[in-house]
Scaffold this motif. Sequence first.
Motif, short mmCIF file in Angstrom:
data_model
loop_
_atom_site.label_atom_id
_atom_site.label_comp_id
_atom_site.label_asym_id
_atom_site.label_seq_id
_atom_site.Cartn_x
_atom_site.Cartn_y
_atom_site.Cartn_z
N TYR A 1 17.91 -8.42 3.58
CA TYR A 1 17.24 -7.68 2.51
C TYR A 1 16.15 -8.57 1.95
CZ TYR A 1 21.44 -4.87 2.99
OH TYR A 1 22.45 -4.09 3.51
N SER B 1 12.14 0.83 3.99
CA SER B 1 11.40 0.21 2.89
C SER B 1 11.42 1.13 1.69
CB SER B 1 9.94 -0.07 3.29
OG SER B 1 9.86 -1.07 4.28
N VAL C 1 16.09 -5.08 6.83
CA VAL C 1 15.71 -5.58 8.15
C VAL C 1 16.94 -5.71 9.03
CG1 VAL C 1 14.53 -7.43 9.40
CG2 VAL C 1 13.84 -6.87 7.06
N ILE D 1 12.09 -4.00 10.71
CA ILE D 1 12.32 -3.30 9.44
C ILE D 1 12.82 -1.89 9.72
CG2 ILE D 1 11.22 -2.44 7.34
CD1 ILE D 1 9.22 -4.75 7.58
N VAL E 1 9.54 -11.37 11.25
CA VAL E 1 9.17 -9.98 10.99
C VAL E 1 8.13 -10.02 9.89
CG1 VAL E 1 11.10 -9.66 9.37
CG2 VAL E 1 10.00 -7.66 10.40
N ASP F 1 12.48 -4.36 1.53
CA ASP F 1 12.61 -4.10 2.97
C ASP F 1 14.04 -4.36 3.42
OD1 ASP F 1 9.97 -3.41 3.38
OD2 ASP F 1 9.35 -5.43 3.94
N HIS G 1 5.32 -8.29 7.08
CA HIS G 1 5.21 -7.17 6.16
C HIS G 1 3.92 -7.31 5.37
CE1 HIS G 1 6.28 -10.19 3.24
NE2 HIS G 1 7.52 -10.29 3.64
#
Length: 405
Positions: free
Chosen positions: A289, A321, A308, A318, A272, A306, A274
Amino acid sequence: MKKLLLVFVLAALWSCSDDTYTEEVLIATPVTTTIADFRASVGPGPVQQISESGKIYAYQEYVLVNDKYKGIHIIDNSDPANPSKIGFLNIPGNVDMAIKNDILYADSWLDLYVFDFSNPASPTLINRLEEVLPKRTPDFEGNIWEVNYSEYDPDSEVIVAWEYRTELRQFDRGDEATIDVLSSDSGGQTGTGGSLARFNITGDYLYVVDSFRIFSFDISNLDNPQRRGETLVDAAVETIFSDGDYLYIGSPIGMFIYGLTDPGDPFYLSQVTHITGCDPVVVQGDIAYVTVRGGNWCGQPDSLLDVVDVSDRSNPFIIKSETMNEPYGLGVKGDRLYVSDGSFGLAVYDISDPLEAFRIITYNDLEIFDVIPMEQWIIMIGNNTLYNYEYTDEGIGLIASFSLN
């Protein structure tokens, strides 16, 4: 000479002409010792002051605190109101450690050391695996224009520090936007590392990460680890965390999940992404986390926490946030998440419903860089100080702060 390229705008200190200018640049020269002397210095020593606190690790009633590139301070924390140093393990180049069944594993630039930890005040060296880890060097302090390797013999020496000097260099005016600079870069009874760890024990395997790889060591014979695999990660690697049959790799661009069907050969499952930033991760159940710290070499200026969803490890996403200030390590226990927010304190979150996670309280009088929630109290490290806090209905309450100086 190879350099790590970064875009760096240099402002002219004095113009030589319309077409050139001079700039003061930083030159680094390695401070070295022979590999033989380097290895001979490893072993227990007297209690001493800390220079720079690094990673923390909790095992039974003991807390181990890495003194960056120097070794490990051993603290008896059986009485959390009165912690006490009981020993120091000199390991040049050390930044990480892990323990299983009284066997301590620690890195030392290029070697992996194995100690008997049954007498924590004076661990006994029982094995050394030579050159099984990448040959790292200390971080640079500042932006380095050039490294002088002329007196360094990589076959017989180890770099233990850097010496710096400044020089005036002349540059063409057209080069000022592209000047290159260098930049730094479980079965059995195991301990608990902080979220910034690069060592992790899962079952009969020790996993060690470097900048781009996961190294797998079979420790079914605790005294004699065997390196089994080396897995390339398609991004820079910062931290490692395990939960069940999965490894969670923190990276500046996101979180990577690896499966452990064959524990000696972790395989990529998913990731994932970001915003770019420093990225430790902890996992509880189906939720991960992740703190994303910006405003530094890791990336852009924003910082986030974030949340997740990892219920499908092949497709994490996610779900929430929140803006942070200066997040570093984090830890989770029950329905509480503890986030070290650097100079902005410790943030405590209610995560009884991860979708609606919200901040309960911030302890602004703390400067914390990593946190380990234990069963009966919570351990934190910051500014060369170890903190023990107890859990309360309102949040946490101080038991003791213990200076490592």
